[in-house]
Design an enzyme around this catalytic site. Structure first.
Site, mmCIF file in Angstrom:
data_model
loop_
_atom_site.group_PDB
_atom_site.id
_atom_site.type_symbol
_atom_site.label_atom_id
_atom_site.label_comp_id
_atom_site.label_asym_id
_atom_site.label_seq_id
_atom_site.Cartn_x
_atom_site.Cartn_y
_atom_site.Cartn_z
ATOM 1 N N LYS A 130 34.296 25.725 -4.324
ATOM 2 C CA LYS A 130 34.379 26.585 -3.139
ATOM 3 C C LYS A 130 33.799 25.857 -1.950
ATOM 4 O O LYS A 130 32.736 25.245 -2.051
ATOM 5 C CB LYS A 130 33.572 27.870 -3.386
ATOM 6 N N LYS A 177 24.199 25.598 -3.147
ATOM 7 C CA LYS A 177 24.190 26.919 -2.522
ATOM 8 C C LYS A 177 24.782 27.968 -3.460
ATOM 9 O O LYS A 177 24.218 29.059 -3.635
ATOM 10 C CB LYS A 177 24.982 26.858 -1.216
ATOM 11 N N LYS A 220 34.400 20.695 -0.218
ATOM 12 C CA LYS A 220 34.532 20.708 1.239
ATOM 13 C C LYS A 220 35.802 19.966 1.611
ATOM 14 O O LYS A 220 36.217 19.025 0.922
ATOM 15 C CB LYS A 220 33.332 20.019 1.902
ATOM 16 N N THR A 241 27.372 35.280 7.149
ATOM 17 C CA THR A 241 26.355 34.228 7.174
ATOM 18 C C THR A 241 25.138 34.669 7.973
ATOM 19 O O THR A 241 23.994 34.566 7.513
ATOM 20 C CB THR A 241 26.933 32.926 7.745
ATOM 21 N N ASN A 255 29.349 32.053 16.059
ATOM 22 C CA ASN A 255 29.462 33.238 15.211
ATOM 23 C C ASN A 255 28.151 33.551 14.495
ATOM 24 O O ASN A 255 27.690 34.690 14.492
ATOM 25 C CB ASN A 255 30.585 33.036 14.189
ATOM 26 N N SER A 296 32.420 35.431 0.663
ATOM 27 C CA SER A 296 33.669 34.773 0.275
ATOM 28 C C SER A 296 33.952 35.005 -1.210
ATOM 29 O O SER A 296 35.093 35.226 -1.616
ATOM 30 C CB SER A 296 33.594 33.267 0.554
#
Length: 428
Positions: free
Chosen positions: A82, A106, A118, A202, A233, A361
């Site tokens: 992810k 994470k 990524k 987040t 954001n 997510s």
């Protein structure tokens, strides 16, 4: 024009070499403290898979331009990988490797059944039209389709990308499959299978962790003063959520500079000013300050929410916050960590503080697989549970091993991934 979904102010200097070095240093320290066998260190210190693609895109003028992109999968032991996809002119393969590795830790720390990945394309999206960005996205999605999928690797937005980009990726993969595949990406628009609360996740997750940490330290929430570096954001969400909880935001900045008021900023007015002018600079009822000066403001909580490597051995001694909550990836160097720890500053590390995005997510992925969707209240309840549980586990390890929260976080995460690798064994 594609606008970044994470932090507009992060679309600046590349974080490649510094961030990779930072992440590997932290892994090495955790591995040493865990007495991890050399064979496991060798497996976990490098990515498991790396795909580099060079692909043509037709510009609006009819000219063909070749772009380079990457998809890095760091570790698959705990489940599908992810991680976001970023569009940035200075992104590198090393940076992508570092971010994929961070995602592994994470996800493990949050208890999610994922490994880390990524993706990136070397491009300045500001220089492309919407049509060009769509064509680039669809071709890049096609190139990496050999490694992504709902049960393999699930992309999400990052710097320079947004929900619309995710929609184009989902549609491209769906066309390849001949049926809609909503769970192939997260961070999608809600009307095609996105999750309520994903955009704010987040920043909101960080405020959940911050609130729990404040209680741990015996701080009164209404007395807390925040300084936030970064007003995209994440930074803007942290500011809004903090004010809603009764805290004061006394300093806020973007890539052009910042504003400061020791009595508290009018966040909605400043965000409206930014929407109108493109920057927080010049907002009324506030003094100007630089991004460097913001880090050293007298406050209770400092939130670096923009670039990596901004807190260093040179300025760590001048930081006056009791808590540093890392919304950005790798904002604190290892040398700075030691200085902050020695003087009693509680650093909530990036792999814990900013894990709210990947957590929601995960919720979006689950909803997509089940075709059963949750309310925003349900999403936020589960997000709070995951984030506060992770903090409590980190605080326990920190107390038991007498280490800072970053080291404790890495020890928990690395051990979980190492255990998964050991249990699964080495094939063949």
């Amino acid at each position: 024009m594609v606008m970044t979904d994470i932090e507009r102010s992060a679309a600046a200097p590349s974080e490649s070499v510094d961030l990779l070095n930072i992440v590997q240093q932290h892994f090495d320290q955790a591995a040493e403290l865990l007495d991890l066998p050399a064979r496991l260190r060798g497996i976990l210190r490098v990515p498991q898979r790396e795909l580099t693609v060079n692909f043509p895109v037709k510009r609006d003028s009819g000219r063909i331009e070749v772009f380079q992109g990457f998809r890095v999968q760091h570790n698959l032991a705990r489940g599908p990988t992810k991680g976001g996809i970023r569009y940035h002119p200075n992104v590198t393969l090393d940076e992508t490797r570092a971010l994929a590795m961070l995602m592994t830790w994470k996800c493990a720390l949050a208890g999610l059944p994922y490994g880390g990945a990524k993706g990136a394309v070397i491009v300045d999206p500001k220089q492309l039209s919407v049509g060009e960005i769509e064509r680039l996205t669809r071709r890049f999605a096609t190139e990496i389709s050999v490694v992504i999928g709902p049960e393999r690797d699930i992309p999400a937005p990052d710097v320079g990308t947004n929900p619309q980009v995710m929609a184009w990726i989902m549609d491209t993969i769906s066309m390849h499959q001949g049926h809609t595949v909503p769970a192939v990406v997260t961070g999608k628009p809600i009307n095609i299978g996105g999750s309520e609360g994903r955009r704010e996740a987040t920043g909101r997750g960080l405020t959940y962790v911050l609130t729990a940490a404040a209680h741990h330290l015996g701080l009164n929430i209404s007395d807390i003063r925040l300084a936030i570096q970064g007003c995209g954001n994440v930074g803007s969400t942290v500011a809004r959520e903090a004010v809603a909880l009764g805290m004061k935001v006394i300093a806020l900045s973007d890539s052009r500079g910042g504003v400061y008021n020791p009595h508290g900023l009018d966040i909605e007015a400043i965000l409206a000013h930014k929407a109108h002018t493109g920057s927080v600079v010049g907002a009324v009822n506030a003094d100007s300050l630089t991004n460097e000066e913001l880090l050293e403001v007298e406050c209770d909580v400092l939130v670096p929410a923009a670039l990596s490597g901004v807190i260093t051995a040179q300025n760590a001694g001048r930081i006056r916050a009791q808590i540093v909550a890392e919304a950005a990836n790798g904002p604190t160097t290892k040398a700075a960590d030691a200085i902050l720890y020695d003087r009693g500053c509680l650093v909530i590390p990036d792999i814990l503080a900013n894990a709210g995005g990947v957590t929601v997510s995960y919720f979006e992925w689950v909803q997509g697989l089940q075709e059963f969707f949750w309310s925003e209240r349900e999403v936020n309840t589960q997000l709070r549970r995951v984030m506060t549980n992770a903090l409590q586990q980190v605080l326990r390890v920190s107390a038991e091993r007498q280490v800072d929260l970053r080291t404790a976080s890495y020890m928990l995460a690395v051990q979980r991934v190492a255990d998964a690798v050991t249990t699964r064994g080495i094939y063949p």
